[in-house]
Design a protein around this motif. Structure first.
Motif, short mmCIF file in Angstrom:
data_model
loop_
_atom_site.label_atom_id
_atom_site.label_comp_id
_atom_site.label_asym_id
_atom_site.label_seq_id
_atom_site.Cartn_x
_atom_site.Cartn_y
_atom_site.Cartn_z
N THR A 137 -23.64 1.33 13.98
CA THR A 137 -22.93 0.64 12.91
C THR A 137 -22.81 1.50 11.67
OG1 THR A 137 -25.02 -0.36 12.21
CG2 THR A 137 -23.65 -1.63 13.72
N GLY A 138 -23.37 2.69 11.71
CA GLY A 138 -23.27 3.56 10.55
C GLY A 138 -24.24 3.12 9.46
N SER A 139 -24.50 4.00 8.52
CA SER A 139 -25.35 3.65 7.39
C SER A 139 -24.68 2.58 6.56
CB SER A 139 -25.63 4.90 6.54
OG SER A 139 -26.22 5.92 7.34
N ARG A 140 -25.48 1.66 6.05
CA ARG A 140 -24.94 0.55 5.28
C ARG A 140 -24.12 1.06 4.09
NH1 ARG A 140 -26.12 -4.71 5.20
NH2 ARG A 140 -27.88 -4.36 6.60
N GLY A 141 -22.88 0.62 4.03
CA GLY A 141 -22.02 0.97 2.91
C GLY A 141 -21.41 2.36 2.99
N THR A 142 -21.67 3.09 4.09
CA THR A 142 -21.14 4.44 4.23
C THR A 142 -19.78 4.41 4.91
OG1 THR A 142 -23.37 5.36 4.39
CG2 THR A 142 -21.54 6.74 5.16
N MET A 143 -18.77 4.96 4.27
CA MET A 143 -17.43 4.99 4.85
C MET A 143 -17.37 6.02 5.98
SD MET A 143 -15.15 2.95 3.31
CE MET A 143 -13.54 3.73 3.40
N LEU A 144 -16.64 5.68 7.05
CA LEU A 144 -16.41 6.63 8.12
C LEU A 144 -15.67 7.84 7.55
CD1 LEU A 144 -16.68 6.98 11.23
CD2 LEU A 144 -14.35 6.11 11.40
N PHE A 145 -16.13 9.04 7.92
CA PHE A 145 -15.58 10.29 7.41
C PHE A 145 -15.62 10.33 5.88
CE2 PHE A 145 -13.10 9.77 11.48
CZ PHE A 145 -13.84 10.71 12.17
N SER A 146 -16.62 9.68 5.32
CA SER A 146 -16.81 9.63 3.86
C SER A 146 -15.57 9.09 3.14
CB SER A 146 -17.13 11.04 3.32
OG SER A 146 -18.31 11.53 3.91
N GLY A 147 -14.79 8.31 3.86
CA GLY A 147 -13.59 7.72 3.28
C GLY A 147 -12.43 8.67 3.16
N GLN A 148 -12.62 9.91 3.63
CA GLN A 148 -11.58 10.93 3.49
C GLN A 148 -10.84 11.12 4.81
OE1 GLN A 148 -12.76 14.47 1.18
NE2 GLN A 148 -14.72 13.46 0.80
N ALA A 149 -10.08 10.09 5.19
CA ALA A 149 -9.26 10.15 6.41
C ALA A 149 -7.99 9.35 6.18
CB ALA A 149 -10.04 9.61 7.61
N GLY A 150 -7.37 9.60 5.05
CA GLY A 150 -6.20 8.82 4.66
C GLY A 150 -4.98 9.02 5.53
N ALA A 151 -4.97 10.10 6.35
CA ALA A 151 -3.82 10.36 7.22
C ALA A 151 -3.96 9.68 8.57
CB ALA A 151 -3.65 11.87 7.42
N LEU A 152 -5.08 8.95 8.81
CA LEU A 152 -5.34 8.35 10.11
C LEU A 152 -4.26 7.34 10.47
CD1 LEU A 152 -7.54 8.49 12.30
CD2 LEU A 152 -8.61 6.50 11.24
N ARG A 153 -3.59 7.57 11.62
CA ARG A 153 -2.50 6.71 12.08
C ARG A 153 -2.89 5.90 13.32
NH1 ARG A 153 -1.10 8.55 7.92
NH2 ARG A 153 0.90 9.48 7.32
N SER A 154 -3.74 6.48 14.17
CA SER A 154 -4.08 5.85 15.44
C SER A 154 -5.60 5.84 15.60
CB SER A 154 -3.43 6.60 16.60
OG SER A 154 -3.85 6.09 17.84
N LEU A 155 -6.15 4.66 15.93
CA LEU A 155 -7.60 4.51 16.07
C LEU A 155 -7.92 3.75 17.34
CD1 LEU A 155 -10.46 4.80 14.85
CD2 LEU A 155 -10.07 2.61 13.68
N SER A 156 -8.70 4.37 18.23
CA SER A 156 -9.17 3.72 19.46
C SER A 156 -10.68 3.81 19.51
CB SER A 156 -8.58 4.41 20.70
OG SER A 156 -7.17 4.31 20.72
#
Length: 424
Positions: A175-194
């Motif tokens: 579940t990741g660390s509490r409050g930690t954004m995936l990729f530190s929140g730096q994935a603004g170009a993400l178009r497809s997620l599986s």
């Protein structure tokens, strides 16, 4: 054209083609990349090898064309030298990584310091990642390597596929660390997620530009409906404004049943950009997601349901949730509301297939509704409720008119529905 044909023609005309300028060679390489774009990776490798074997000048040009080396398969293979050379040839080109970590005898736990040398190099190049497809044993989730990868900034990443295999009961830890954004929140170009067997809160994933979403699970002993509902909320509220396709696979309560209907947490409307919602799994869990107040599908949004029978309503009689106790009846009500909403757009084609593999397909100018069951009796009950719980005629309920096309099976089914409706 096959790689063998490419190689044969290239060798035959090598004397002429060796004189080609680098610009023309790069154009030829682009055509080859386009030709084998959807081919298996082994075929693409043969095509690259054919280009390198024409002559010395072609070999040099191919080795120096970064576009040919941006796709790397299995950076966890035994050849770290090959991976390093492949990565070096790709220079600054966007990277597409496809890898699977496989153990002949999967250990109960993996050393937390598990870190193949190739991955260390890859982390240093994370800013170049364009596509990342990972299939990993669940034990890798406890390693420092995985934590580093999931927190690395990936500003260029457009497609992410992350699937965990193995002892999946442990997947609840991911579940990741509490409050930690995936990729530190730096994935603004993400178009497809599986995501497969990866539990991560949607609000900790940069989803503002997502166009494609696929979630699939084979977990047990997890209150999965709470996790799925989190994703469903951000879709139904319109927060994923650019989302075009959503697929939920193996939707199930896994014996952790809800105590009430699926309540909306955030008010809003489904984005008009959404073109497809596909749910596959237990009928009670899928219907529970759809049975929420104010849910209205936008025009041109197709609904696809692949449903399997669930006996939760029988095994847990104390649960007083309509989607669990009477899923077929609730589903007929949901579909009826959608058809009523679309009543100004008559049915163009209706297909009803009975038997061992029942199927309902309703197509209009603005929507296609496809529902498949694994239980013929439940399917018949769904159809009966859809067409007989209203005072309107069967034709009116299904938006049928003189222009509607039917299959032969559908004509027989419609006659039977009209007969049953007349009795009721």
């Amino acid at each position: 054209m096959t790689p063998q044909t490419l190689h044969s023609r290239s060798r035959t005309e090598a004397g002429t083609r060796c004189e080609l300028s680098p610009d023309i060679l790069q154009y030829i390489f682009s055509l080859v990349l386009d030709t084998f774009k959807t081919s298996p990776q082994s075929v693409k490798r043969q095509a690259l090898l054919a280009l390198c074997q024409v002559c010395c000048s072609w070999n040099v040009a191919a080795l120096n064309d970064a576009r040919l080396w941006g796709k790397i398969v299995d950076p966890c293979d035994k050849s770290s030298k090959r991976f390093t050379e492949h990565l070096a040839r790709s220079k600054g080109a966007p990277l597409e990584i496809l890898t699977a970590v496989v153990f002949e005898k999967p250990p109960v736990r993996i050393n937390p310091e598990f870190e193949p040398p190739q991955w260390t190099t890859l982390l240093a190049e994370s800013h170049r990642l364009k596509n990342l497809h990972l299939t990993l044993p669940v034990q890798v989730a406890d390693t420092e390597l995985f934590n580093k990868l999931m927190s690395a900034p990936v500003d260029s990443l457009q497609r992410l596929s992350l699937v965990f295999t193995g002892r999946l009961a442990e997947a609840v830890k991911m579940t990741g660390s509490r409050g930690t954004m995936l990729f530190s929140g730096q994935a603004g170009a993400l178009r497809s997620l599986s995501l497969g067997n990866f539990i991560f809160p949607p609000r900790l994933i940069p989803f503002e530009n997502l166009e494609f979403l696929r979630l699939g699970y084979t977990l047990s002993g997890v209150r999965l409906h709470i996790h799925l509902k989190g994703w469903w909320d951000v879709v139904c509220s319109g927060e994923m404004a650019k989302l075009r396709e959503m697929y939920l696979q193996n939707v199930s309560f896994f014996s952790a049943l809800p105590s009430r209907r699926c309540p909306p947490v955030t008010q809003g409307a489904v984005s008009p950009n959404l073109k497809r919602i596909s749910l596959e799994g237990d009928i009670d869990a899928c219907v529970w997601l759809l049975d929420r107040d104010h849910l209205q599908l936008p025009p041109f949004c197709n609904l696809e349901l692949s449903l399997r029978r669930s006996n939760n309503g029988v095994f847990y009689p104390e649960v007083d949730v309509p989607a669990v106790t009477e899923p077929d009846e609730v589903l007929s009500s949901i579909v009826g509301r959608i058809l009523k909403q679309d009543s100004s757009h008559p049915c163009l084609k209706l297909s009803i297939i009975l038997g061992d593999n029942p199927k309902f397909v309703h197509r209009s100018a603005i929507r296609r509704i496809t529902i498949t069951y694994d239980c013929p009796d439940a399917f018949s009950f769904f159809l009966f409720n859809l067409t007989s719980t209203t005072s309107a005629s069967v034709d009116s309920t299904l938006n049928i008119n003189a222009a509607t096309r039917f299959t032969d099976h559908s004509k027989k089914a419609i006659k039977g529905l009209k007969r049953d409706a007349a009795v009721v």
